[in-house]
Design an enzyme around this catalytic site. Structure first.
Site, PDB file in Angstrom:
ATOM      1  CG  ASP A 203      -4.425  13.746  -5.166  1.00 33.49           C
ATOM      2  OD1 ASP A 203      -3.798  13.364  -6.184  1.00 33.49           O
ATOM      3  OD2 ASP A 203      -5.491  13.235  -4.795  1.00 33.49           O
TER       4      ASP A 203
ATOM      5  CG  HIS B 149     -10.041  13.201  -2.252  1.00 34.78           C
ATOM      6  ND1 HIS B 149      -9.063  13.223  -3.224  1.00 34.78           N
ATOM      7  CD2 HIS B 149     -10.458  11.914  -2.161  1.00 34.78           C
ATOM      8  CE1 HIS B 149      -8.903  12.006  -3.694  1.00 34.78           C
ATOM      9  NE2 HIS B 149      -9.743  11.190  -3.067  1.00 34.78           N
TER      10      HIS B 149
ATOM     11  CG  ASN C  69     -13.509   9.466  -4.407  1.00 36.00           C
ATOM     12  OD1 ASN C  69     -14.470  10.194  -4.193  1.00 36.00           O
ATOM     13  ND2 ASN C  69     -12.494   9.835  -5.155  1.00 36.00           N
TER      14      ASN C  69
ATOM     15  CG  HIS D 195      -4.494   3.627   3.527  1.00 39.57           C
ATOM     16  ND1 HIS D 195      -3.412   2.997   4.118  1.00 39.57           N
ATOM     17  CD2 HIS D 195      -4.881   4.581   4.394  1.00 39.57           C
ATOM     18  CE1 HIS D 195      -3.172   3.568   5.296  1.00 39.57           C
ATOM     19  NE2 HIS D 195      -4.055   4.545   5.482  1.00 39.57           N
TER      20      HIS D 195
ATOM     21  CG  HIS E 274      -4.075  -0.897   5.038  1.00 38.23           C
ATOM     22  ND1 HIS E 274      -3.752  -0.188   3.916  1.00 38.23           N
ATOM     23  CD2 HIS E 274      -4.928  -1.873   4.652  1.00 38.23           C
ATOM     24  CE1 HIS E 274      -4.381  -0.720   2.887  1.00 38.23           C
ATOM     25  NE2 HIS E 274      -5.095  -1.745   3.300  1.00 38.23           N
TER      26      HIS E 274
ATOM     27  CG  HIS F 202      -7.698   8.461   0.238  1.00 40.71           C
ATOM     28  ND1 HIS F 202      -7.833   7.129  -0.128  1.00 40.71           N
ATOM     29  CD2 HIS F 202      -7.887   9.189  -0.885  1.00 40.71           C
ATOM     30  CE1 HIS F 202      -8.076   7.061  -1.419  1.00 40.71           C
ATOM     31  NE2 HIS F 202      -8.125   8.290  -1.903  1.00 40.71           N
TER      32      HIS F 202
ATOM     33  CB  CYS G 212       0.948   1.343   4.372  1.00 40.90           C
ATOM     34  SG  CYS G 212      -0.716   0.866   4.905  1.00 40.90           S
TER      35      CYS G 212
ATOM     36  CB  CYS H 110      -0.912   0.000   1.228  1.00 43.64           C
ATOM     37  SG  CYS H 110      -1.861   1.520   1.418  1.00 43.64           S
TER      38      CYS H 110
END
Length: 140
Positions: free
Chosen positions: A30, A102, A87, A98, A46, A100, A7, A4
Protein backbone atom coordinates in the site's frame (compact mmCIF):
# COMPACT_ATOMS: atom_id res chain seq x y z
CA UNK A 1 -10.86 -0.25 -17.08
CA UNK A 2 -8.42 2.38 -18.37
CA UNK A 3 -8.74 4.92 -15.54
CA UNK A 4 -8.29 2.41 -12.71
CA UNK A 5 -4.86 2.64 -11.08
CA UNK A 6 -5.11 -0.98 -9.88
CA UNK A 7 -5.83 -2.18 -13.42
CA UNK A 8 -2.76 -0.21 -14.51
CA UNK A 9 -0.71 -2.01 -11.86
CA UNK A 10 -2.01 -5.36 -13.17
CA UNK A 11 -0.91 -4.48 -16.72
CA UNK A 12 2.44 -3.09 -15.55
CA UNK A 13 1.72 0.44 -16.76
CA UNK A 14 1.72 1.88 -13.22
CA UNK A 15 4.47 1.33 -10.65
CA UNK A 16 3.95 -0.88 -7.63
CA UNK A 17 6.03 -2.84 -5.17
CA UNK A 18 4.62 -6.23 -6.06
CA UNK A 19 5.19 -8.89 -3.42
CA UNK A 20 3.10 -11.71 -4.89
CA UNK A 21 1.48 -12.45 -8.21
CA UNK A 22 -0.22 -15.40 -9.84
CA UNK A 23 -2.69 -15.88 -12.68
CA UNK A 24 -5.59 -14.67 -10.51
CA UNK A 25 -4.31 -11.97 -8.14
CA UNK A 26 -1.60 -9.37 -7.64
CA UNK A 27 -0.40 -8.27 -4.20
CA UNK A 28 1.57 -5.07 -3.65
CA UNK A 29 2.52 -2.72 -0.83
CA UNK A 30 0.00 0.00 0.00
CA UNK A 31 1.36 3.48 -0.82
CA UNK A 32 -0.12 4.80 2.46
CA UNK A 33 0.54 1.90 4.83
CA UNK A 34 -0.93 1.62 8.30
CA UNK A 35 2.21 -0.38 9.19
CA UNK A 36 5.29 -1.35 7.18
CA UNK A 37 4.30 -4.40 5.14
CA UNK A 38 0.65 -3.31 4.70
CA UNK A 39 -0.22 -5.10 1.47
CA UNK A 40 -3.16 -4.98 -0.94
CA UNK A 41 -4.32 -8.12 -2.74
CA UNK A 42 -6.40 -7.47 -5.87
CA UNK A 43 -8.03 -9.62 -8.53
CA UNK A 44 -6.50 -9.26 -11.98
CA UNK A 45 -9.94 -8.51 -13.39
CA UNK A 46 -11.60 -5.19 -12.62
CA UNK A 47 -14.35 -5.74 -10.05
CA UNK A 48 -15.42 -2.45 -8.47
CA UNK A 49 -17.16 -3.78 -5.37
CA UNK A 50 -17.71 -6.84 -3.21
CA UNK A 51 -21.10 -7.60 -4.80
CA UNK A 52 -19.32 -8.41 -8.05
CA UNK A 53 -16.87 -10.86 -6.50
CA UNK A 54 -17.69 -14.45 -7.42
CA UNK A 55 -17.01 -17.34 -5.07
CA UNK A 56 -14.03 -18.33 -7.20
CA UNK A 57 -12.52 -14.84 -7.18
CA UNK A 58 -13.19 -14.54 -3.44
CA UNK A 59 -11.37 -17.80 -2.80
CA UNK A 60 -8.42 -16.60 -4.89
CA UNK A 61 -8.32 -13.26 -3.04
CA UNK A 62 -8.43 -14.97 0.35
CA UNK A 63 -5.73 -17.41 -0.71
CA UNK A 64 -3.57 -14.46 -1.77
CA UNK A 65 -4.23 -12.76 1.57
CA UNK A 66 -3.33 -16.00 3.38
CA UNK A 67 -0.08 -16.25 1.44
CA UNK A 68 0.85 -12.64 2.19
CA UNK A 69 -0.14 -12.98 5.85
CA UNK A 70 2.06 -16.03 6.27
CA UNK A 71 4.94 -14.17 4.63
CA UNK A 72 4.46 -11.19 6.95
CA UNK A 73 4.79 -13.54 9.93
CA UNK A 74 7.79 -15.49 8.57
CA UNK A 75 9.72 -12.55 7.09
CA UNK A 76 11.90 -10.00 8.88
CA UNK A 77 8.68 -8.04 9.50
CA UNK A 78 7.98 -10.79 12.06
CA UNK A 79 4.29 -9.94 12.48
CA UNK A 80 2.61 -11.50 15.50
CA UNK A 81 -0.67 -11.45 13.56
CA UNK A 82 -2.44 -9.75 10.66
CA UNK A 83 -5.67 -7.88 10.07
CA UNK A 84 -7.42 -8.86 6.83
CA UNK A 85 -10.00 -6.28 5.69
CA UNK A 86 -12.08 -5.18 2.73
CA UNK A 87 -13.43 -1.64 2.54
CA UNK A 88 -16.50 -1.94 0.29
CA UNK A 89 -18.02 1.34 -0.88
CA UNK A 90 -17.33 5.00 -0.24
CA UNK A 91 -19.08 4.89 3.16
CA UNK A 92 -16.64 2.13 4.21
CA UNK A 93 -13.63 4.26 3.16
CA UNK A 94 -13.02 2.50 -0.17
CA UNK A 95 -10.99 4.97 -2.23
CA UNK A 96 -10.00 2.84 -5.24
CA UNK A 97 -13.02 1.15 -6.74
CA UNK A 98 -11.32 -2.09 -7.69
CA UNK A 99 -11.99 -4.67 -5.00
CA UNK A 100 -8.96 -5.22 -2.79
CA UNK A 101 -8.06 -6.95 0.44
CA UNK A 102 -5.87 -5.17 2.98
CA UNK A 103 -3.39 -7.39 4.83
CA UNK A 104 -1.95 -5.40 7.73
CA UNK A 105 0.85 -6.84 9.86
CA UNK A 106 0.34 -6.48 13.60
CA UNK A 107 2.74 -6.68 16.48
CA UNK A 108 1.81 -7.20 20.10
CA UNK A 109 1.51 -3.77 21.70
CA UNK A 110 1.64 -1.81 18.40
CA UNK A 111 -1.25 0.42 19.58
CA UNK A 112 -3.04 0.58 16.24
CA UNK A 113 -6.69 1.30 17.02
CA UNK A 114 -8.30 0.25 13.73
CA UNK A 115 -9.91 -2.77 15.40
CA UNK A 116 -11.03 -0.90 18.53
CA UNK A 117 -14.61 -0.50 17.28
CA UNK A 118 -14.80 -4.22 16.59
CA UNK A 119 -13.83 -5.00 20.17
CA UNK A 120 -15.86 -2.55 22.25
CA UNK A 121 -19.07 -1.99 20.27
CA UNK A 122 -22.19 -4.08 20.72
CA UNK A 123 -25.39 -4.26 18.67
CA UNK A 124 -28.33 -3.83 21.09
CA UNK A 125 -30.65 -5.57 18.62
CA UNK A 126 -28.36 -8.34 17.36
CA UNK A 127 -31.17 -10.88 16.84
CA UNK A 128 -33.16 -8.46 14.67
CA UNK A 129 -30.04 -7.49 12.74
CA UNK A 130 -29.22 -11.14 12.06
CA UNK A 131 -32.78 -11.86 10.94
CA UNK A 132 -32.80 -8.90 8.52
CA UNK A 133 -29.62 -10.19 6.89
CA UNK A 134 -30.85 -13.81 6.77
CA UNK A 135 -34.10 -12.72 5.08
CA UNK A 136 -32.26 -11.04 2.23
CA UNK A 137 -29.86 -13.95 1.76
CA UNK A 138 -32.75 -16.45 1.75
CA UNK A 139 -34.60 -14.45 -0.89
CA UNK A 140 -31.76 -14.68 -3.41
Amino acid sequence: MSDCVFCAIVTGSAPARIVYSDEHVVAFLDIRPVRPGHTLVIPREHIPDLAGVTSNVGARLFDGARTVGAALRASSIAADGVNVMINDGRAAFQTVFHTHVHVVPRHTGDRITLAKGLVVRRDPAADATAEAIREVIASR
